[in-house]
Write an enzyme that holds these catalytic residues in place. Structure first.
Site, PDB file in Angstrom:
ATOM      1  N   THR A   1       0.669  -1.071   0.183  1.00 12.61           N
ATOM      2  CA  THR A   1       0.138  -0.066  -0.039  1.00 12.61           C
ATOM      3  C   THR A   1       0.811   1.428   0.060  1.00 12.61           C
ATOM      4  O   THR A   1       0.620   2.298  -0.495  1.00 12.61           O
ATOM      5  CB  THR A   1      -0.947  -0.181   1.188  1.00 12.61           C
TER       6      THR A   1
ATOM      7  N   THR B   1       1.690  -4.669   4.278  1.00 11.04           N
ATOM      8  CA  THR B   1       1.629  -4.873   5.486  1.00 11.04           C
ATOM      9  C   THR B   1       0.913  -6.309   5.952  1.00 11.04           C
ATOM     10  O   THR B   1       0.912  -6.998   6.788  1.00 11.04           O
ATOM     11  CB  THR B   1       0.652  -3.781   6.295  1.00 11.04           C
TER      12      THR B   1
HETATM   13  N1  ASN Z   1      -1.553  -1.979   3.936  1.00 12.48           N
HETATM   14  C1  ASN Z   1      -1.060  -2.766   3.055  1.00 12.48           C
HETATM   15  O1  ASN Z   1       0.083  -2.693   2.763  1.00 12.48           O
HETATM   16  C2  ASN Z   1      -2.020  -3.943   2.635  1.00 12.48           C
HETATM   17  C3  ASN Z   1      -1.860  -4.342   1.306  1.00 12.48           C
HETATM   18  N2  ASN Z   1      -2.755  -5.182   0.988  1.00 12.48           N
HETATM   19  C4  ASN Z   1      -0.594  -5.269   1.126  1.00 12.48           C
HETATM   20  O2  ASN Z   1      -0.051  -5.924   1.964  1.00 12.48           O
HETATM   21  O3  ASN Z   1       0.098  -5.202   0.169  1.00 12.48           O
END
Ligand code: ASN
Length: 318
Positions: free
Chosen positions: A12, A83
């Site tokens: 993200t 994340t």
């Molecule tokens: N906040 C994030 O980065 C979530 C995203 N779906 C990922 O892990 O790529």
């Protein structure tokens, strides 16, 4: 001036929001041109551009190799990462890397063009932590929302809150304020597991009331080497799955039990059918301090490196 290598992998922190839908960018827009104001010489590389649900153990090994190849050129490393699987990459690196320099992973909960985006702030915080001598020899660190967490204990606890990364039962190792980086926990003893064998297969099964044997039989048929069982409470299983579980044990599959409950410990406590005492007597390993996804990383690496049962057990039963 500290030399820092930032390794961007996507997530993200590298995405943008359009009409409320967050999408990947072909090229990661994240960069920080002004490393000098942080007292660093900053180089940035972009070897992977993936949302983190697409990250594999091979990608984690690739990140490890980049750090090892560059360990004499840089004083510290920052990884930006999605994340969703960040804690798995952090723990993989924690277990496999044997470098004294700080290795710090961060990401964002809000994409690059969203109001209140936390990406650049977390990135700068991670660069600051990686530039500190007090961050050396601490294994892989996760920096998020002004806190510093140990890879072994940190987990994503909320789907969208920017304070998502927490270390249940432990708390953060330290924190970041405008003027300094402070640690309030001492170093902890790290395991070092050098070899990653991509052929080792370890699955995860989560227990539920009335769980069937079929899931266990599927892992048995597919010749899995190990299983992390997210059992109930203090490490208990419903009798409905014992036939399948016992067949896995009899076939030599290495079984590690963690709890479906968020806090507390598992062990040989209950002596009824399927209780943790009975499972422990059959040789299963109880893991404390690691959730299922991290126990899977540890078991994969343990099976890649060690063929002695007691040494494998020692990785988990601390
Ligand atoms: N906040 C994030 O980065 C979530 C995203 N779906 C990922 O892990 O790529």
């Amino acid at each position: 001036m500290k030399r820092i290598l930032a390794i961007h992998t996507g997530g993200t922190i590298s995405m943008s929001s359009h009409d409320g839908v967050v999408t990947t960018n072909e090229k990661n827009p994240l960069t920080y041109q002004d490393g000098v104001t942080l007292g660093t010489e900053l180089d940035e590389v972009y070897p992977i551009q993936k949302p983190s649900p697409h990250i594999t153990l091979e990608d984690m090994q690739h990140l490890r190799e980049i750090i090892e190849e560059n360990q004499n050129e840089y004083d510290g490393f920052v990884i930006t990462h999605g994340t969703d699987t960040l804690e798995e990459t952090a723990y993989f690196l924690d277990l496999t890397l044997n470098v004294p320099s700080p290795v710090v992973i961060t990401g964002a909960m809000r994409s690059s063009n969203e109001i209140g985006s936390d990406g650049l702030y977390n990135y700068i915080s991670a660069i600051r932590v990686a530039s500190e001598s007090s961050s050396e020899n601490r294994g892989t660190l996760v920096v998020f929302n002004d806190e510093i967490h140990a890879a072994r204990y940190v987990t994503k606890t909320h789907t969208s809150n920017i304070a998502t990364f927490q270390s249940p039962n432990r708390g953060p190792l330290g924190f970041i304020t405008k003027d300094k980086v402070t640690y309030h926990h001492e170093l902890y003893e790290q395991d070092h597991l050098d070899i990653f064998n991509p052929d080792i297969k370890v699955g995860i099964i989560k227990a539920y009331a009335g769980i069937e044997n079929t899931l266990f039989n599927a892992l048995l048929d597919a010749k899995y080497d190990g299983l992390v069982l997210e059992a109930l409470g203090q490490g208990n299983m419903p009798p409905s799955a014992l036939e399948g579980l016992n067949a896995c044990i009899d076939a030599g599959m290495k079984i590690v039990i963690v709890s479906r409950a968020f806090n507390g410990v598992v062990g040989k406590y209950y002596g009824y059918e399927g209780g943790g005492y009975n499972l422990g007597m059959r040789g299963v390993i109880f893991s404390n301090g690691q959730n299922a996804q991290k126990a899977r990383i540890a078991l994969t690496l343990a099976l890649s490196n060690i063929d002695n049962d007691e040494e494998i057990r020692a990785i988990f039963e601390k």
